[in-house]
Motif scaffolding. Structure first.
Motif, PDB file in Angstrom:
ATOM      1  N   PRO A 258      -4.199  14.125  -7.924  1.00  0.00           N
ATOM      2  CA  PRO A 258      -5.457  14.232  -8.666  1.00  0.00           C
ATOM      3  C   PRO A 258      -5.219  14.402 -10.166  1.00  0.00           C
ATOM      4  CG  PRO A 258      -5.440  15.725  -6.778  1.00  0.00           C
ATOM      5  CD  PRO A 258      -4.074  15.146  -6.863  1.00  0.00           C
ATOM      6  N   GLY A 259      -6.006  13.699 -10.962  1.00  0.00           N
ATOM      7  CA  GLY A 259      -5.906  13.809 -12.423  1.00  0.00           C
ATOM      8  C   GLY A 259      -4.827  12.951 -13.036  1.00  0.00           C
ATOM      9  N   ASN A 260      -4.004  12.343 -12.214  1.00  0.00           N
ATOM     10  CA  ASN A 260      -2.923  11.512 -12.759  1.00  0.00           C
ATOM     11  C   ASN A 260      -3.400  10.108 -13.080  1.00  0.00           C
ATOM     12  OD1 ASN A 260      -1.253  13.650 -12.270  1.00  0.00           O
ATOM     13  ND2 ASN A 260       0.401  12.354 -11.482  1.00  0.00           N
ATOM     14  N   ASP A 261      -2.797   9.550 -14.111  1.00  0.00           N
ATOM     15  CA  ASP A 261      -3.072   8.144 -14.426  1.00  0.00           C
ATOM     16  C   ASP A 261      -2.297   7.267 -13.451  1.00  0.00           C
ATOM     17  OD1 ASP A 261      -4.696   8.708 -16.506  1.00  0.00           O
ATOM     18  OD2 ASP A 261      -3.029   8.783 -17.964  1.00  0.00           O
ATOM     19  N   PRO A 262      -2.750   6.023 -13.252  1.00  0.00           N
ATOM     20  CA  PRO A 262      -1.968   5.091 -12.419  1.00  0.00           C
ATOM     21  C   PRO A 262      -0.548   4.967 -12.969  1.00  0.00           C
ATOM     22  CG  PRO A 262      -4.095   4.160 -12.927  1.00  0.00           C
ATOM     23  CD  PRO A 262      -3.965   5.403 -13.748  1.00  0.00           C
ATOM     24  N   PRO A 263       0.416   4.797 -12.103  1.00  0.00           N
ATOM     25  CA  PRO A 263       1.812   4.799 -12.554  1.00  0.00           C
ATOM     26  C   PRO A 263       2.184   3.596 -13.414  1.00  0.00           C
ATOM     27  CG  PRO A 263       1.666   4.259 -10.230  1.00  0.00           C
ATOM     28  CD  PRO A 263       0.302   4.658 -10.658  1.00  0.00           C
ATOM     29  N   GLY A 266      -1.958  -2.451 -14.454  1.00  0.00           N
ATOM     30  CA  GLY A 266      -2.330  -3.367 -13.366  1.00  0.00           C
ATOM     31  C   GLY A 266      -2.552  -2.590 -12.089  1.00  0.00           C
ATOM     32  N   GLY A 267      -2.828  -3.269 -11.027  1.00  0.00           N
ATOM     33  CA  GLY A 267      -3.085  -2.627  -9.756  1.00  0.00           C
ATOM     34  C   GLY A 267      -4.471  -2.016  -9.733  1.00  0.00           C
ATOM     35  N   ARG A 268      -4.760  -1.320  -8.667  1.00  0.00           N
ATOM     36  CA  ARG A 268      -6.085  -0.696  -8.593  1.00  0.00           C
ATOM     37  C   ARG A 268      -5.992   0.640  -7.861  1.00  0.00           C
ATOM     38  NH1 ARG A 268      -9.210  -3.541  -3.757  1.00  0.00           N
ATOM     39  NH2 ARG A 268      -7.462  -3.694  -2.359  1.00  0.00           N
ATOM     40  N   VAL A 269      -6.992   1.449  -8.105  1.00  0.00           N
ATOM     41  CA  VAL A 269      -7.008   2.771  -7.492  1.00  0.00           C
ATOM     42  C   VAL A 269      -8.191   2.834  -6.544  1.00  0.00           C
ATOM     43  CG1 VAL A 269      -7.229   5.261  -7.925  1.00  0.00           C
ATOM     44  CG2 VAL A 269      -5.957   3.821  -9.523  1.00  0.00           C
ATOM     45  N   LEU A 270      -7.908   3.250  -5.323  1.00  0.00           N
ATOM     46  CA  LEU A 270      -8.971   3.350  -4.327  1.00  0.00           C
ATOM     47  C   LEU A 270      -8.699   4.566  -3.439  1.00  0.00           C
ATOM     48  CD1 LEU A 270     -11.496   1.745  -3.310  1.00  0.00           C
ATOM     49  CD2 LEU A 270      -9.979   0.699  -1.637  1.00  0.00           C
ATOM     50  N   ARG A 271      -9.652   5.454  -3.368  1.00  0.00           N
ATOM     51  CA  ARG A 271      -9.565   6.671  -2.547  1.00  0.00           C
ATOM     52  C   ARG A 271      -8.225   7.396  -2.741  1.00  0.00           C
ATOM     53  NH1 ARG A 271     -11.569   3.727   2.618  1.00  0.00           N
ATOM     54  NH2 ARG A 271     -13.706   3.373   2.055  1.00  0.00           N
ATOM     55  N   GLY A 272      -7.891   7.617  -3.988  1.00  0.00           N
ATOM     56  CA  GLY A 272      -6.715   8.422  -4.310  1.00  0.00           C
ATOM     57  C   GLY A 272      -5.391   7.720  -4.107  1.00  0.00           C
ATOM     58  N   ARG A 273      -5.430   6.393  -3.885  1.00  0.00           N
ATOM     59  CA  ARG A 273      -4.164   5.653  -3.759  1.00  0.00           C
ATOM     60  C   ARG A 273      -4.146   4.517  -4.758  1.00  0.00           C
ATOM     61  NH1 ARG A 273      -0.628   6.723   0.183  1.00  0.00           N
ATOM     62  NH2 ARG A 273       0.472   4.714  -0.008  1.00  0.00           N
ATOM     63  N   TRP A 274      -2.990   4.350  -5.321  1.00  0.00           N
ATOM     64  CA  TRP A 274      -2.800   3.223  -6.241  1.00  0.00           C
ATOM     65  C   TRP A 274      -2.138   2.089  -5.461  1.00  0.00           C
ATOM     66  CZ3 TRP A 274       1.851   0.912  -7.503  1.00  0.00           C
ATOM     67  CH2 TRP A 274       1.799  -0.048  -8.524  1.00  0.00           C
ATOM     68  N   SER A 275      -2.535   0.867  -5.686  1.00  0.00           N
ATOM     69  CA  SER A 275      -1.863  -0.247  -5.019  1.00  0.00           C
ATOM     70  C   SER A 275      -1.800  -1.460  -5.941  1.00  0.00           C
ATOM     71  CB  SER A 275      -2.569  -0.600  -3.720  1.00  0.00           C
ATOM     72  OG  SER A 275      -3.870  -1.036  -3.999  1.00  0.00           O
ATOM     73  N   ALA A 276      -0.776  -2.300  -5.710  1.00  0.00           N
ATOM     74  CA  ALA A 276      -0.606  -3.507  -6.535  1.00  0.00           C
ATOM     75  C   ALA A 276       0.054  -4.603  -5.715  1.00  0.00           C
ATOM     76  CB  ALA A 276       0.234  -3.181  -7.761  1.00  0.00           C
TER      77      ALA A 276
END
Lengths: 321, 258
Positions: A258-263, A266-276
């Motif tokens: 929580p509170g973290n920027d995506p690593p 690009g990619g997307r954030v959905l329900r607390g998970r980042w994916s690319a």
């Protein structure tokens, strides 16, 4: 996903010295309504070739020129220009259709004939006679799941059953080349699977298959190669294996505290998970290593098969824009 | 041999369609009723009853057989093109001329069969009323068959050029109009400009005269059979027009986009 639209290149396959199953050179089809009507150019200089034993999917939007091309192949219409041959014989010659099975897009059979009479009619025109014809017709009806309904008139058949009759008549003369317009149109899921199995069987037997379809899943399951047509021209021609490998995507996802920027960008954030998504496994694994190093948890690697539909849509939209 | 088999197969399918559609039966029943209704004259004690009943019966035979042959020939192609049932047929190793000839022969076979049945009904009707018919009836029958050959070929050709309704109308106009037209030509006043007269005469000779095949009046008035050479000439005349119309139909259909 980015799709590069290219001029259709010569497909990366061995040049064969054997007679192609289908050869089309510079095909033009122009329709004209009335004496003074404006000409409608349905096909504009189309070239294609299908090798013996090859399964080729012919895809394109409605009005792209697929049916006009198929009608020219079958000799239903005279091309305005260009050369068309089937099994080495010009399509204007009726002999070119010997050894060719054809399935029209919609079920077009005589409603007052029974299923058996329908197959006997087409079989006789194919040159089959007497006992051999009856045996073959019975066999075909059984293979398409119409055993026991041979004596029923087609006017009582559903759309799916008529399509099965269509498949049976196309395979009746043991064809060396199958030309199919929307093969699974009107079939229920079981019918689709059966039709697909039948075609796979034909493919195993070395029959060349050229078919148009809007069902891209079906195309992906059956074809060796696809030809995409748009505005009466071939806009892409691809070996399906190569294309699917190119379209394959490698995925990476990680839990995002929580509170973290995506690593990464690009990619997307959905329900607390980042994916690319990545186009190569190397890039994906490099990114995964970075995430691990940065202490991210729940890192998940995956693979996504190529999406032919997305490829097609982007290709065609590229042409429109 | 292969050509013959192909044509026979196509003709058989066309015959099967007509038989299963059942509209021929309606015509036969209607014709039977019309002929039987002629018996009413006997009850009324009409003079020259034999002549009237022969005339009525043969008029029904001529009218119904002509109408039927036009309808059967006219619907051979437009319906198939519209329903697209021609596609799987033409996807076989057959030529388009096979299809034209096969469908033509199918339509003719059904029209001739219907003519035979109509004649049988007429004969039975006349026999029941003890009305004699002369040997000229055989010539009447032969020339009706020739008329069917010509009219069916013309209807088939027109159905490839016009809409079905227009083809039907034009064929019937040619069939009925040719006799009226030829009679009118004889009555033209000498004041008609030569150019117009030439055009009218050209049309007169170009159009087939279906009325030449009609021996109804001769059968009705119990004439003896007409000379063999006249029948021979009429058969040759009919075959000429049949070949011409079929040739044009094949030419047209070979160039037709489906």
């Amino acid at each position: 996903m980015h799709v590069e639209v290219r001029e259709p290149a010569a497909p990366a396959r061995k040049l064969s010295r054997v007679t192609p199953a289908i050869e089309v050179r510079g095909l033009h089809v122009t329709y004209r309504r009335g004496w003074r009507g404006r000409p409608l150019h349905a096909v504009r200089g189309l070239d294609l070739q299908v090798e013996p034993g090859e399964v080729v999917g012919f895809i394109g939007r409605n009005g792209a020129g697929k049916s006009s091309t198929i009608n020219s192949l079958m000799g239903f219409l005279e091309p305005s220009a260009g050369e068309v041959s089937l099994l080495g014989i010009p399509s204007a010659d009726p002999a070119s259709r010997r050894g060719v099975g054809y399935l029209p897009e919609v079920a077009l059979y005589y409603p007052w004939l029974t299923a058996m009479e329908t197959l006997q009619l087409y079989g006789e025109l194919e040159g089959l006679r007497g006992g051999e014809l009856r045996r073959r017709a019975g066999e075909m009806l059984e293979r398409v799941g119409l055993a026991g309904r041979e004596g029923e008139r087609l006017q009582r058949f559903s759309k799916g059953m008529l399509q099965r009759v269509g498949i049976a008549q196309a395979l009746l003369g043991n064809p060396r080349l199958l030309i199919l317009d929307e093969v699974t149109s009107g079939l229920d899921p079981v019918g689709r699977r059966d039709a697909r199995d039948l075609l796979l069987e034909q493919r195993e037997a070395g029959v060349s298959i050229f078919f148009s379809s809007h069902e891209l899943t079906e195309v992906a399951q059956l074809c060796d190669r696809i030809i995409v047509v748009h505005g009466g021209r071939v806009i892409a021609e691809e070996e399906l294996g190569d294309l699917m490998r190119r379209l394959e995507r490698f995925t990476l996802s990680a839990a995002l505290p929580p509170g973290n920027d995506p690593p990464r960008a690009g990619g997307r954030v959905l329900r607390g998970r980042w994916s690319a998504e990545f186009t190569s496994v190397y890039d994906r694994d490099l990114a995964a290593a970075e995430l691990e190093k940065a202490g991210y948890l729940g890192i998940d690697r995956g693979r996504q098969e190529g999406d032919l539909e997305a490829y097609f849509v982007e290709l065609v939209q590229g042409q429109v824009s | 041999m292969q050509h013959f088999r192909t044509i026979r197969t196509i003709a058989r399918a066309s015959i099967l369609e007509t038989v299963r559609r059942k509209d021929v039966y309606v015509v036969l029943i209607l014709a039977g009723l019309m002929m039987a209704a002629g018996g009413v004259f006997q009850v009324l004690g009409v003079k020259d009853l034999d002549t009237i009943l022969r005339d009525v019966s043969l008029a029904v035979v001529s009218l119904m057989s002509t109408l039927l042959c036009v309808v059967l020939a006219v619907r051979q192609f437009p319906e198939e093109i519209q329903r697209r049932t021609l596609y799987p047929l033409l996807a076989r190793p057959i030529s388009r001329w096979h299809l034209v000839i096969g469908k033509y022969l199918g339509a003719v076979a059904m029209s001739v069969s219907a003519l035979a049945l109509l004649m049988l009904i007429a004969w039975a009707n006349l026999a029941m009323l003890n009305i004699p018919v002369g040997a000229i009836i055989w010539q009447y029958l032969l020339l009706r068959v020739m008329a069917i050959l010509v009219v069916s070929a013309l209807a088939l050709l027109l159905s490839l050029l016009l809409t079905p309704a227009a083809a039907l109308t034009v064929t019937l106009l040619v069939v009925v109009g040719a006799s009226t037209f030829s009679n009118t030509l004889l009555l033209l006043p000498p004041t008609v400009p030569p150019a117009l007269l030439f055009l009218l005469r050209a049309a007169y000779f170009a159009l087939p005269h279906i009325d030449l095949f009609d021996l109804r009046d001769k059968v009705t008035y119990s004439w003896p059979p007409i000379p063999g050479w006249t029948v021979g000439f009429l058969v040759a005349y009919g075959l000429f027009y049949t070949s011409l119309f079929l040739g044009l139909a094949v030419y047209r259909f070979r160039r037709q986009m489906l």
